[in-house]
Design a protein around this motif. Structure first.
Motif, mmCIF file in Angstrom:
data_model
loop_
_atom_site.group_PDB
_atom_site.id
_atom_site.type_symbol
_atom_site.label_atom_id
_atom_site.label_comp_id
_atom_site.label_asym_id
_atom_site.label_seq_id
_atom_site.Cartn_x
_atom_site.Cartn_y
_atom_site.Cartn_z
ATOM 1 N N PRO A 5 -49.914 -31.851 2.584
ATOM 2 C CA PRO A 5 -49.140 -31.601 1.364
ATOM 3 C C PRO A 5 -50.025 -31.031 0.258
ATOM 4 O O PRO A 5 -51.176 -31.436 0.092
ATOM 5 N N SER A 6 -49.473 -30.114 -0.507
ATOM 6 C CA SER A 6 -50.255 -29.470 -1.556
ATOM 7 C C SER A 6 -50.721 -30.457 -2.619
ATOM 8 O O SER A 6 -51.777 -30.259 -3.224
ATOM 9 N N THR A 11 -55.167 -32.727 -5.536
ATOM 10 C CA THR A 11 -55.868 -33.952 -5.906
ATOM 11 C C THR A 11 -57.307 -33.925 -5.406
ATOM 12 O O THR A 11 -58.243 -34.244 -6.148
ATOM 13 N N ALA A 12 -57.479 -33.512 -4.166
ATOM 14 C CA ALA A 12 -58.837 -33.411 -3.610
ATOM 15 C C ALA A 12 -59.668 -32.392 -4.383
ATOM 16 O O ALA A 12 -60.866 -32.596 -4.604
ATOM 17 N N GLY A 13 -59.043 -31.302 -4.779
ATOM 18 C CA GLY A 13 -59.774 -30.272 -5.510
ATOM 19 C C GLY A 13 -60.210 -30.702 -6.891
ATOM 20 O O GLY A 13 -61.368 -30.513 -7.284
ATOM 21 N N LEU A 14 -59.306 -31.295 -7.643
ATOM 22 C CA LEU A 14 -59.630 -31.694 -9.019
ATOM 23 C C LEU A 14 -60.569 -32.903 -9.057
ATOM 24 O O LEU A 14 -61.599 -32.876 -9.735
ATOM 25 N N ILE A 15 -60.230 -33.937 -8.320
ATOM 26 C CA ILE A 15 -61.079 -35.133 -8.320
ATOM 27 C C ILE A 15 -62.356 -34.872 -7.535
ATOM 28 O O ILE A 15 -63.451 -35.240 -7.967
ATOM 29 N N GLY A 16 -62.226 -34.220 -6.391
ATOM 30 C CA GLY A 16 -63.402 -33.915 -5.578
ATOM 31 C C GLY A 16 -64.362 -32.979 -6.281
ATOM 32 O O GLY A 16 -65.578 -33.177 -6.242
ATOM 33 N N GLY A 17 -63.838 -31.958 -6.915
ATOM 34 C CA GLY A 17 -64.693 -31.016 -7.640
ATOM 35 C C GLY A 17 -65.463 -31.702 -8.753
ATOM 36 O O GLY A 17 -66.675 -31.500 -8.907
ATOM 37 N N TYR A 18 -64.766 -32.528 -9.526
ATOM 38 C CA TYR A 18 -65.441 -33.257 -10.598
ATOM 39 C C TYR A 18 -66.474 -34.227 -10.021
ATOM 40 O O TYR A 18 -67.608 -34.303 -10.512
ATOM 41 N N SER A 19 -66.107 -34.931 -8.977
ATOM 42 C CA SER A 19 -67.018 -35.909 -8.378
ATOM 43 C C SER A 19 -68.283 -35.252 -7.838
ATOM 44 O O SER A 19 -69.393 -35.761 -8.038
ATOM 45 N N VAL A 20 -68.124 -34.134 -7.158
ATOM 46 C CA VAL A 20 -69.279 -33.421 -6.602
ATOM 47 C C VAL A 20 -70.176 -32.914 -7.725
ATOM 48 O O VAL A 20 -71.402 -33.066 -7.684
ATOM 49 N N ALA A 21 -69.576 -32.317 -8.754
ATOM 50 C CA ALA A 21 -70.373 -31.803 -9.875
ATOM 51 C C ALA A 21 -71.122 -32.936 -10.562
ATOM 52 O O ALA A 21 -72.307 -32.805 -10.896
ATOM 53 N N GLY A 38 -58.122 -25.318 -4.042
ATOM 54 C CA GLY A 38 -57.110 -24.516 -4.725
ATOM 55 C C GLY A 38 -56.586 -23.399 -3.845
ATOM 56 O O GLY A 38 -55.384 -23.111 -3.816
ATOM 57 N N ALA A 39 -57.479 -22.750 -3.109
ATOM 58 C CA ALA A 39 -57.067 -21.689 -2.189
ATOM 59 C C ALA A 39 -56.172 -22.244 -1.080
ATOM 60 O O ALA A 39 -55.173 -21.612 -0.693
ATOM 61 N N ALA A 40 -56.511 -23.418 -0.588
ATOM 62 C CA ALA A 40 -55.684 -24.041 0.449
ATOM 63 C C ALA A 40 -54.306 -24.406 -0.101
ATOM 64 O O ALA A 40 -53.283 -24.204 0.577
ATOM 65 N N ALA A 41 -54.256 -24.918 -1.322
ATOM 66 C CA ALA A 41 -52.974 -25.259 -1.938
ATOM 67 C C ALA A 41 -52.147 -23.988 -2.160
ATOM 68 O O ALA A 41 -50.937 -23.971 -1.894
ATOM 69 N N PHE A 42 -52.798 -22.918 -2.636
ATOM 70 C CA PHE A 42 -52.098 -21.645 -2.830
ATOM 71 C C PHE A 42 -51.427 -21.198 -1.534
ATOM 72 O O PHE A 42 -50.261 -20.807 -1.528
ATOM 73 N N GLU A 43 -52.155 -21.256 -0.454
ATOM 74 C CA GLU A 43 -51.604 -20.813 0.828
ATOM 75 C C GLU A 43 -50.441 -21.703 1.271
ATOM 76 O O GLU A 43 -49.444 -21.214 1.812
ATOM 77 N N THR A 44 -50.548 -22.995 1.000
ATOM 78 C CA THR A 44 -49.443 -23.911 1.320
ATOM 79 C C THR A 44 -48.200 -23.536 0.525
ATOM 80 O O THR A 44 -47.088 -23.499 1.069
ATOM 81 N N TRP A 45 -48.370 -23.258 -0.754
ATOM 82 C CA TRP A 45 -47.234 -22.872 -1.592
ATOM 83 C C TRP A 45 -46.685 -21.503 -1.188
ATOM 84 O O TRP A 45 -45.489 -21.292 -1.184
ATOM 85 N N ARG A 46 -47.567 -20.578 -0.863
ATOM 86 C CA ARG A 46 -47.126 -19.234 -0.477
ATOM 87 C C ARG A 46 -46.263 -19.295 0.780
ATOM 88 O O ARG A 46 -45.220 -18.650 0.862
ATOM 89 N N ARG A 47 -46.679 -20.105 1.723
ATOM 90 C CA ARG A 47 -45.930 -20.222 2.980
ATOM 91 C C ARG A 47 -44.662 -21.056 2.821
ATOM 92 O O ARG A 47 -43.734 -20.908 3.605
ATOM 93 N N GLY A 52 -44.127 -16.484 -5.719
ATOM 94 C CA GLY A 52 -43.948 -16.769 -7.151
ATOM 95 C C GLY A 52 -44.337 -18.195 -7.493
ATOM 96 O O GLY A 52 -45.043 -18.442 -8.488
ATOM 97 N N THR A 53 -43.902 -19.121 -6.691
ATOM 98 C CA THR A 53 -44.258 -20.527 -6.902
ATOM 99 C C THR A 53 -45.757 -20.724 -6.721
ATOM 100 O O THR A 53 -46.391 -21.451 -7.486
ATOM 101 N N ALA A 54 -46.321 -20.065 -5.719
ATOM 102 C CA ALA A 54 -47.763 -20.176 -5.481
ATOM 103 C C ALA A 54 -48.558 -19.690 -6.690
ATOM 104 O O ALA A 54 -49.526 -20.332 -7.109
ATOM 105 N N LEU A 55 -48.156 -18.580 -7.254
ATOM 106 C CA LEU A 55 -48.852 -18.050 -8.431
ATOM 107 C C LEU A 55 -48.697 -18.986 -9.632
ATOM 108 O O LEU A 55 -49.666 -19.260 -10.345
#
Length: 98
Positions: A5-6, A11-21, A38-47, A52-55
């Motif tokens: 699920p996107s 969630t992984a991107g925002l929390i994970g990105g902050y945690s790694v940094a 974010g790229a993975a979520a975009f592709e999930t939304w695009r498919r 439009g929703t993905a953007l």
């Protein structure tokens, strides 16, 4: 195999990105985590809901990242990250239900 699920991806991107940094002191590495999920979520939304929703939701995701910075100065880093993450995930769930 079922798609991730996107909301999980954002969630992984925002929390994970902050945690790694924070853990590594390497902000570009945290940004790479943020961008990858974010790229993975975009592709999930695009498919799913469509381009439009993905953007639109990618804009929300990037905006949430940007908003977390000034918000952190007011309420602290973790509350800011968790707050924008929750809002982004809620929008992602709503978009996938339509």
């Amino acid at each position: 195999m079922a798609a991730v699920p996107s909301a999980v991806l954002t969630t992984a991107g925002l929390i994970g990105g902050y945690s790694v940094a924070r853990a590594t002191g390497n902000r570009p590495l945290g940004g790479a985590v943020l961008a990858g999920f974010g790229a993975a979520a975009f592709e999930t939304w695009r498919r799913g809901p469509g381009l439009g929703t993905a953007l639109a939701l990618t804009g929300v995701y990037v905006g949430a990242f940007g908003l977390s910075h000034p918000l952190a100065k007011r309420i602290g880093a973790w509350p800011a990250v968790l707050g924008v993450t929750a809002a982004t995930a809620a929008l992602a769930v709503a978009a996938e239900r339509d």
